[in-house]
Motif scaffolding. Structure first.
Motif, short mmCIF file in Angstrom:
data_model
loop_
_atom_site.label_atom_id
_atom_site.label_comp_id
_atom_site.label_asym_id
_atom_site.label_seq_id
_atom_site.Cartn_x
_atom_site.Cartn_y
_atom_site.Cartn_z
N THR A 290 1.39 7.60 1.36
CA THR A 290 0.30 8.18 0.58
C THR A 290 0.58 8.07 -0.91
OG1 THR A 290 -0.21 9.77 2.32
CG2 THR A 290 -0.98 10.30 0.12
N PHE A 291 -0.39 7.54 -1.62
CA PHE A 291 -0.28 7.48 -3.07
C PHE A 291 -1.61 7.84 -3.69
CE2 PHE A 291 -2.53 3.51 -3.28
CZ PHE A 291 -2.04 2.72 -2.25
N PRO A 292 -1.61 8.27 -4.95
CA PRO A 292 -2.83 8.78 -5.58
C PRO A 292 -3.87 7.71 -5.83
CG PRO A 292 -1.04 8.65 -7.18
CD PRO A 292 -0.43 8.38 -5.85
N ARG B 278 2.21 13.44 -10.91
CA ARG B 278 2.48 14.56 -10.00
C ARG B 278 2.59 14.09 -8.56
NH1 ARG B 278 -1.80 17.44 -11.06
NH2 ARG B 278 -3.03 16.73 -9.28
N GLU B 279 1.66 13.28 -8.11
CA GLU B 279 1.69 12.84 -6.71
C GLU B 279 2.80 11.84 -6.46
OE1 GLU B 279 -1.93 11.99 -4.74
OE2 GLU B 279 -3.12 13.37 -5.98
N ASP B 280 3.11 11.03 -7.45
CA ASP B 280 4.22 10.09 -7.29
C ASP B 280 5.54 10.84 -7.19
OD1 ASP B 280 5.50 7.60 -7.09
OD2 ASP B 280 5.77 7.47 -9.26
N SER C 76 -9.15 11.64 -6.25
CA SER C 76 -9.28 12.51 -7.41
C SER C 76 -10.34 11.92 -8.34
CB SER C 76 -7.96 12.65 -8.16
OG SER C 76 -6.97 13.24 -7.35
N ALA D 197 5.92 13.90 -6.12
CA ALA D 197 5.94 14.58 -4.83
C ALA D 197 6.32 13.62 -3.71
CB ALA D 197 4.56 15.20 -4.56
N ARG D 198 5.80 12.41 -3.78
CA ARG D 198 6.14 11.41 -2.76
C ARG D 198 7.63 11.08 -2.81
NH1 ARG D 198 7.12 6.23 -3.07
NH2 ARG D 198 6.47 6.15 -5.25
N GLY E 288 0.16 3.84 -7.19
CA GLY E 288 -1.11 4.53 -7.27
C GLY E 288 -2.19 3.61 -7.81
N ASP F 148 -9.79 14.51 0.25
CA ASP F 148 -8.71 14.95 -0.63
C ASP F 148 -7.84 13.78 -1.10
OD1 ASP F 148 -9.56 17.56 -0.32
OD2 ASP F 148 -8.18 17.97 1.34
N VAL G 55 -2.27 13.33 -12.59
CA VAL G 55 -2.43 13.18 -11.14
C VAL G 55 -1.48 12.11 -10.61
CG1 VAL G 55 -4.01 12.45 -9.32
CG2 VAL G 55 -4.81 14.01 -11.10
#
Length: 271
Positions: free
Chosen positions: A199-201, A250-252, A236, A254-255, A171, A233, A247
């Motif tokens: 996809t990463f944050p 959480r996104e990591d 952030s 989820a990935r 990220g 989107d 953030v």
């Protein structure tokens, strides 16, 4: 009269031609000496070290050095921002705290290795006992790596350096900065938008600084159809260190969960 160009046909070559890997040289392009002669003749000119073929080798060496040094880095976050931000500035202190929190969350911290926000993030990571990485770049105004870098690599070429920022990060956190910061931000956005990387944050830190850019992306770029509204989107925006870390985590997570599910589906289909 014998056509000398047709001699040595058994080898599939024209007389007088020279082969060097994939390159074929004939007639006036054939050098009068050999590669070994040019290597061993120390009295020869030094211009060759500035030619494009030699630059290719230097470029290759930068990728090899970078891959070798960072291959076992583990999860990491790249932090970008202005080299002109001074110690004591609110953004500087936020970058120190952010990097410390990222280390506590299990990440190494990667920066450009210079002063300002880069120094702040390296300082926070180092003081928190984490891995503090600096990827420096050769510039006309020499900066050198800041004192808080534990693992440093110097690059000649921006594109080799930028590959390392993306390849070894999960990220990005982007603090206020100038052209270089914007270049790195939009590089990341483009790679994510086009699916060139998973996809990463991407977190923009500093709402007052970035709000004008976000508004323009929405009211001009997206409104005119140059990007999809959903592309917004990918970004952030926050002023809160804890929120930025949430953030990222959480996104990591989820990935990683999506990757585990994908591997499980592949394994099930193979059975």
């Amino acid at each position: 009269m014998t056509d000398t160009r047709r001699t040595n046909t058994a080898a599939g070559r024209v007389a007088g031609e020279r082969h060097g890997g994939a390159v074929t040289l004939r007639r006036s392009q054939v050098p009068s000496d050999t590669t070994d002669q040019r290597l061993l003749d120390s009295r020869g000119p030094g211009d060759w070290v500035h030619t494009d073929p030699w630059r290719v080798m230097r470029i290759q060496s930068e990728f090899v050095e970078g891959f070798s040094a960072l291959a076992e880095l583990g999860p990491a976050i790249s932090v970008f921002g202005s080299a002109r931000t001074l110690a004591g500035d609110a953004y500087y202190e936020s970058a120190v705290r952010l990097a410390g929190h990222l280390v506590q969350a299990g990440y190494a911290v990667i920066t450009g290795g210079g002063p300002g926000i880069m120094e702040a993030a390296n300082k926070g990571a180092s003081q928190a006992g984490g891995t503090s990485v600096g990827l420096g770049i050769e510039l006309p105004f020499e900066q050198g790596l800041n004192e808080y870098v534990d693992l440093g690599i110097d690059f000649r070429y921006f594109f080799a350096r930028k590959t390392m920022f993306v390849k070894y990060a999960q990220g990005f956190v982007v603090f206020p900065g100038g052209f270089g910061t914007l270049d790195e931000l939009f590089e990341a956005l483009t790679l994510v938008q086009t699916g060139k990387v998973t996809t990463f944050p991407i977190v923009l830190f500093g709402t007052a600084y970035w709000r004008g850019l976000i508004d323009w992306l929405s009211t001009t770029m997206a409104a005119e159809g140059k990007i999809s509204p959903a592309d917004l989107d990918l970004i952030s925006l926050t002023d809160d260190v804890d929120e930025a870390v949430r953030v990222i985590v959480r996104e990591d997570e989820a990935r990683r969960a999506a990757e585990r599910e994908a591997r499980a589906r592949v394994a099930a289909d193979a059975e």
